[in-house]
Write an enzyme that holds these catalytic residues in place. Structure first.
Site, mmCIF file in Angstrom:
data_model
loop_
_atom_site.group_PDB
_atom_site.id
_atom_site.type_symbol
_atom_site.label_atom_id
_atom_site.label_comp_id
_atom_site.label_asym_id
_atom_site.label_seq_id
_atom_site.Cartn_x
_atom_site.Cartn_y
_atom_site.Cartn_z
ATOM 1 N N GLY A 1 0.418 -16.307 -0.185
ATOM 2 C CA GLY A 1 1.011 -17.340 -1.026
ATOM 3 C C GLY A 1 0.240 -18.638 -1.101
ATOM 4 O O GLY A 1 0.763 -19.655 -1.574
ATOM 5 N N THR A 2 -1.026 -18.629 -0.659
ATOM 6 C CA THR A 2 -1.806 -19.869 -0.700
ATOM 7 C C THR A 2 -2.045 -20.345 -2.136
ATOM 8 O O THR A 2 -2.009 -21.547 -2.412
ATOM 9 C CB THR A 2 -3.151 -19.703 0.018
ATOM 10 O OG1 THR A 2 -3.838 -18.570 -0.534
ATOM 11 C CG2 THR A 2 -2.949 -19.498 1.507
ATOM 12 N N GLY A 3 -2.311 -19.391 -3.049
ATOM 13 C CA GLY A 3 -2.562 -19.782 -4.437
ATOM 14 C C GLY A 3 -1.347 -20.404 -5.079
ATOM 15 O O GLY A 3 -1.447 -21.415 -5.800
ATOM 16 N N CYS A 4 -0.172 -19.826 -4.822
ATOM 17 C CA CYS A 4 1.074 -20.382 -5.361
ATOM 18 C C CYS A 4 1.304 -21.799 -4.823
ATOM 19 O O CYS A 4 1.635 -22.722 -5.567
ATOM 20 C CB CYS A 4 2.258 -19.499 -4.985
ATOM 21 S SG CYS A 4 2.153 -17.796 -5.544
ATOM 22 N N THR B 1 -2.919 -15.458 5.645
ATOM 23 C CA THR B 1 -1.771 -16.053 4.969
ATOM 24 C C THR B 1 -1.484 -15.370 3.635
ATOM 25 O O THR B 1 -2.321 -14.693 3.061
ATOM 26 C CB THR B 1 -2.005 -17.555 4.736
ATOM 27 O OG1 THR B 1 -3.256 -17.728 4.061
ATOM 28 C CG2 THR B 1 -2.022 -18.307 6.041
ATOM 29 N N LYS C 1 -10.866 -21.322 -7.560
ATOM 30 C CA LYS C 1 -10.654 -21.320 -6.109
ATOM 31 C C LYS C 1 -11.577 -20.285 -5.455
ATOM 32 O O LYS C 1 -11.461 -19.096 -5.739
ATOM 33 C CB LYS C 1 -9.191 -21.024 -5.798
ATOM 34 C CG LYS C 1 -8.229 -22.065 -6.377
ATOM 35 C CD LYS C 1 -6.775 -21.649 -6.255
ATOM 36 C CE LYS C 1 -6.471 -20.442 -7.121
ATOM 37 N NZ LYS C 1 -5.019 -20.117 -7.147
#
Length: 262
Positions: free
Chosen positions: A213-216, A211, A178
């Site tokens: 928590g985008t990876g989760c 933001t 990512k």
């Protein structure tokens, strides 16, 4: 009397985020938004908010194992994702559990929080490399995590693509690196590589939003689409659209940007 609708099941193995933006909370919200019943094995309790992690209390490895046993005794998860595993002991329990279970395993190698706090003990990195990553169907590192895995920083799209291929070569599984934090571009690039197919995914940067928590949410969406019966490359493409839309639709909660993933 109408028949009760059957829906697929997915599992998240991750830490609890008291701020509600990442970890177990983000994963379960994502599963629900995709029409998937979410089950969970909690690895850690964290005291955190979007700005900082104030404390981490690991669940015992034995209790993590019991949670997994309880879930698989009564449910049939079609996909599993891991997030914050924190310790060598927990990683070993998870790896041993899935050694003989053939279920798609999405490993998000959570190492560092958005706030900069360490979420993986140094002693656990080797266990992650040797025991869990070789079992993965897909690994979803961000730039910093990918740099740890290959021992080299990533600063442009060409290096992003090379990193995805290097991680696949080392661990034998598909990889999604990512690149949302790459500088010098108007787009957020991610690279998927499974040994045959390479997908260079991109979405225009959405400015003015910070933001958490985008990876989760991204990895949970991949697991959710897999549980719904999509193939891996399609699940990755759909999840990229999902996370982009969730960022675009972010809302304010007490002044903090929160993903709207429903």
């Amino acid at each position: 009397m109408s028949r009760i609708k059957k829906i697929p099941v997915a599992l998240t193995i991750a830490g609890s985020d008291s701020g509600g933006g990442a970890g177990i909370q983000a994963d379960l919200k994502t599963f629900a938004s995709l029409g998937v019943h979410g089950t969970s094995a909690i690895t850690c309790i964290t005291a955190q908010n979007p700005k900082s992690v104030l404390g981490i209390q690991a669940i015992s490895a034995d209790m993590v194992k019991k949670q997994l046993e309880a879930i698989f005794a009564e449910f049939q998860p079609r996909a599993v994702k891991t997030g914050m595993l924190f310790s060598e002991e927990i990683i070993c329990v998870v790896a041993d559990f899935f050694q003989k279970r053939r279920v798609p395993l999405i490993v998000d190698p959570v190492m560092i929080a958005t706030s900069g706090a360490s979420l993986l003990k140094n002693s656990a990195v080797q266990a992650l490399d040797k025991k869990l990553l070789p079992l993965a169907t897909l690994i979803t590192p961000n730039l910093d995590e990918a740099a740890v895995l290959i021992g080299q920083k990533i600063s442009n799209v060409d290096e992003l693509r090379s990193a995805a291929k290097e991680i696949h070569l080392r661990f034998g599984c598909a990889t999604l690196v990512k690149g949302g934090h790459l500088r010098g571009s108007t787009h957020a690039f991610d690279c998927f590589y499974d040994g045959k197919n390479e997908l260079l995914l991109r979405a225009k940067f959405i400015t003015g939003i910070s933001t958490h928590g985008t990876g989760c949410t991204y990895s949970a969406a991949i697991a959710g689409y897999l549980a719904n019966g999509h193939k891996l490359p399609d699940s990755v493409k759909l999840a990229k659209k999902f996370i982009t839309q969730a960022i675009r639709n972010s809302v304010k909660a007490s002044g903090h940007d929160v993903l709207r993933n429903f």
